[in-house]
Design a protein around this motif. Structure first.
Motif, PDB file in Angstrom:
ATOM      1  N   HIS A 144      51.686  45.347  36.248  1.00 23.45           N
ATOM      2  CA  HIS A 144      50.891  44.735  37.186  1.00 23.45           C
ATOM      3  C   HIS A 144      50.440  44.022  36.586  1.00 23.45           C
ATOM      4  O   HIS A 144      49.442  42.937  37.066  1.00 23.45           O
ATOM      5  CB  HIS A 144      49.244  46.289  37.367  1.00 23.45           C
ATOM      6  CG  HIS A 144      50.514  47.061  38.016  1.00 23.45           C
ATOM      7  ND1 HIS A 144      50.379  47.123  40.365  1.00 23.45           N
ATOM      8  CD2 HIS A 144      50.826  47.986  38.176  1.00 23.45           C
ATOM      9  CE1 HIS A 144      50.881  47.997  40.114  1.00 23.45           C
ATOM     10  NE2 HIS A 144      50.876  49.299  38.746  1.00 23.45           N
ATOM     11  N   CYS A 145      51.025  42.770  35.019  1.00 19.18           N
ATOM     12  CA  CYS A 145      50.106  42.049  34.234  1.00 19.18           C
ATOM     13  C   CYS A 145      50.207  40.397  35.319  1.00 19.18           C
ATOM     14  O   CYS A 145      50.888  40.455  36.284  1.00 19.18           O
ATOM     15  CB  CYS A 145      50.879  41.648  33.281  1.00 19.18           C
ATOM     16  SG  CYS A 145      52.326  40.534  33.284  1.00 19.18           S
ATOM     17  N   ASN A 146      48.796  39.524  35.295  1.00 24.23           N
ATOM     18  CA  ASN A 146      48.998  39.004  35.590  1.00 24.23           C
ATOM     19  C   ASN A 146      50.629  37.483  36.313  1.00 24.23           C
ATOM     20  O   ASN A 146      50.739  37.447  36.908  1.00 24.23           O
ATOM     21  CB  ASN A 146      47.831  37.734  35.625  1.00 24.23           C
ATOM     22  CG  ASN A 146      46.790  38.109  35.536  1.00 24.23           C
ATOM     23  OD1 ASN A 146      46.322  38.985  36.689  1.00 24.23           O
ATOM     24  ND2 ASN A 146      45.428  37.710  34.945  1.00 24.23           N
ATOM     25  N   ASP A 147      51.315  37.970  34.875  1.00 26.93           N
ATOM     26  CA  ASP A 147      52.458  36.815  34.600  1.00 26.93           C
ATOM     27  C   ASP A 147      53.694  37.911  35.496  1.00 26.93           C
ATOM     28  O   ASP A 147      53.982  36.763  36.566  1.00 26.93           O
ATOM     29  CB  ASP A 147      52.849  37.082  33.252  1.00 26.93           C
ATOM     30  CG  ASP A 147      51.993  36.010  32.558  1.00 26.93           C
ATOM     31  OD1 ASP A 147      51.643  34.889  32.862  1.00 26.93           O
ATOM     32  OD2 ASP A 147      52.280  35.793  31.269  1.00 26.93           O
ATOM     33  N   ALA A 162      54.563  39.630  44.255  1.00 26.68           N
ATOM     34  CA  ALA A 162      54.536  40.595  44.685  1.00 26.68           C
ATOM     35  C   ALA A 162      53.425  40.955  43.611  1.00 26.68           C
ATOM     36  O   ALA A 162      52.781  40.497  43.017  1.00 26.68           O
ATOM     37  CB  ALA A 162      55.438  41.297  44.694  1.00 26.68           C
ATOM     38  N   ALA A 163      52.859  42.193  44.034  1.00 26.83           N
ATOM     39  CA  ALA A 163      51.576  43.155  43.889  1.00 26.83           C
ATOM     40  C   ALA A 163      51.526  43.536  42.492  1.00 26.83           C
ATOM     41  O   ALA A 163      50.945  43.115  41.079  1.00 26.83           O
ATOM     42  CB  ALA A 163      51.219  44.173  44.549  1.00 26.83           C
ATOM     43  N   TYR A 164      53.404  43.912  41.958  1.00 24.65           N
ATOM     44  CA  TYR A 164      53.771  43.427  40.851  1.00 24.65           C
ATOM     45  C   TYR A 164      55.018  43.813  40.364  1.00 24.65           C
ATOM     46  O   TYR A 164      55.898  43.597  41.123  1.00 24.65           O
ATOM     47  CB  TYR A 164      53.441  45.642  40.340  1.00 24.65           C
ATOM     48  CG  TYR A 164      53.615  46.824  41.339  1.00 24.65           C
ATOM     49  CD1 TYR A 164      54.989  47.469  41.193  1.00 24.65           C
ATOM     50  CD2 TYR A 164      52.941  46.845  42.527  1.00 24.65           C
ATOM     51  CE1 TYR A 164      55.417  48.371  41.763  1.00 24.65           C
ATOM     52  CE2 TYR A 164      53.760  48.061  43.080  1.00 24.65           C
ATOM     53  CZ  TYR A 164      54.924  48.923  43.259  1.00 24.65           C
ATOM     54  OH  TYR A 164      55.234  49.728  43.875  1.00 24.65           O
ATOM     55  N   GLN A 165      55.974  44.317  39.334  1.00 29.63           N
ATOM     56  CA  GLN A 165      56.997  43.836  39.483  1.00 29.63           C
ATOM     57  C   GLN A 165      57.332  45.359  38.769  1.00 29.63           C
ATOM     58  O   GLN A 165      57.030  45.958  37.233  1.00 29.63           O
ATOM     59  CB  GLN A 165      57.672  42.693  38.480  1.00 29.63           C
ATOM     60  CG  GLN A 165      58.165  42.013  38.560  1.00 29.63           C
ATOM     61  CD  GLN A 165      58.429  41.157  38.362  1.00 29.63           C
ATOM     62  OE1 GLN A 165      59.007  40.562  36.863  1.00 29.63           O
ATOM     63  NE2 GLN A 165      59.396  40.511  38.692  1.00 29.63           N
ATOM     64  N   THR A 166      58.736  46.110  39.262  1.00 32.60           N
ATOM     65  CA  THR A 166      59.442  46.865  38.257  1.00 32.60           C
ATOM     66  C   THR A 166      60.315  46.598  37.640  1.00 32.60           C
ATOM     67  O   THR A 166      61.119  46.016  37.845  1.00 32.60           O
ATOM     68  CB  THR A 166      59.324  48.229  39.285  1.00 32.60           C
ATOM     69  OG1 THR A 166      59.053  48.368  40.175  1.00 32.60           O
ATOM     70  CG2 THR A 166      60.495  49.245  39.208  1.00 32.60           C
ATOM     71  N   LEU A 167      59.738  47.053  36.742  1.00 27.94           N
ATOM     72  CA  LEU A 167      61.316  46.651  35.533  1.00 27.94           C
ATOM     73  C   LEU A 167      61.718  47.393  34.900  1.00 27.94           C
ATOM     74  O   LEU A 167      61.633  49.040  34.813  1.00 27.94           O
ATOM     75  CB  LEU A 167      60.456  46.286  34.020  1.00 27.94           C
ATOM     76  CG  LEU A 167      59.863  45.033  34.713  1.00 27.94           C
ATOM     77  CD1 LEU A 167      58.437  44.786  33.014  1.00 27.94           C
ATOM     78  CD2 LEU A 167      59.984  43.869  34.981  1.00 27.94           C
TER      79      LEU A 167
END
Length: 146
Positions: free
Chosen positions: A28-31, A38-43
């Protein structure tokens, strides 16, 4: 050990990796929010040496809040984000969950940087299913929730 594979939206960049997923997180970091839109990225993190890429991704380099040098690898044609790399961890690379063919392997273990999460991100369980055109149900009108 799973055989991982995936591709960008236009198919010009693809990958394979015969390796285990080391860990998986929702970031959920700003980068990550700005890069993904998107609101967050799944890595999904794997050994960098196991990744075989077909095609040539474009690389955007930036400094993270931590001071680490970060790389975002994306398709120069369709813009799909494919991989991320933190140069302070040279042996690991992240795969963006949305480009992985084996979606059943996407099982985030935790949420990172919740202090910078989008204010409307629901962290109390799954959001209500509002349907989709693909399922044959129409989306609800705007303002009527899900």
């Amino acid at each position: 050990m799973p055989n991982l594979s995936g591709k960008c939206l236009c198919g010009n960049i693809s990958f394979t990796a015969n390796t285990d997923i080391q860990n998986s997180y929702n970031c959920h970091c700003n980068d990550c929010r700005a890069a993904s839109g998107a609101a967050y990225q799944t890595l999904l993190f794997i050994e960098r040496s196991a990744l075989e890429i077909s095609g040539t991704p474009k690389v955007f380099t930036h400094a993270a809040d931590s001071g680490s040098v970060m790389e975002k690898h994306f398709c120069p044609d369709c813009g799909s984000q494919m991989f991320g790399h933190n140069r302070s961890r040279p042996d690991r690379i992240s795969i963006r969950a949305g480009v992985l063919d084996q979606s059943e392997l996407v099982k985030p273990a935790a949420n990172l940087y919740l202090s910078s999460k989008h204010c409307q991100t629901n962290m109390n369980g799954p959001a209500k299913d509002a349907g989709s055109r693909r399922s044959g149900r129409e989306l609800p009108p705007l303002g009527q929730g899900g």
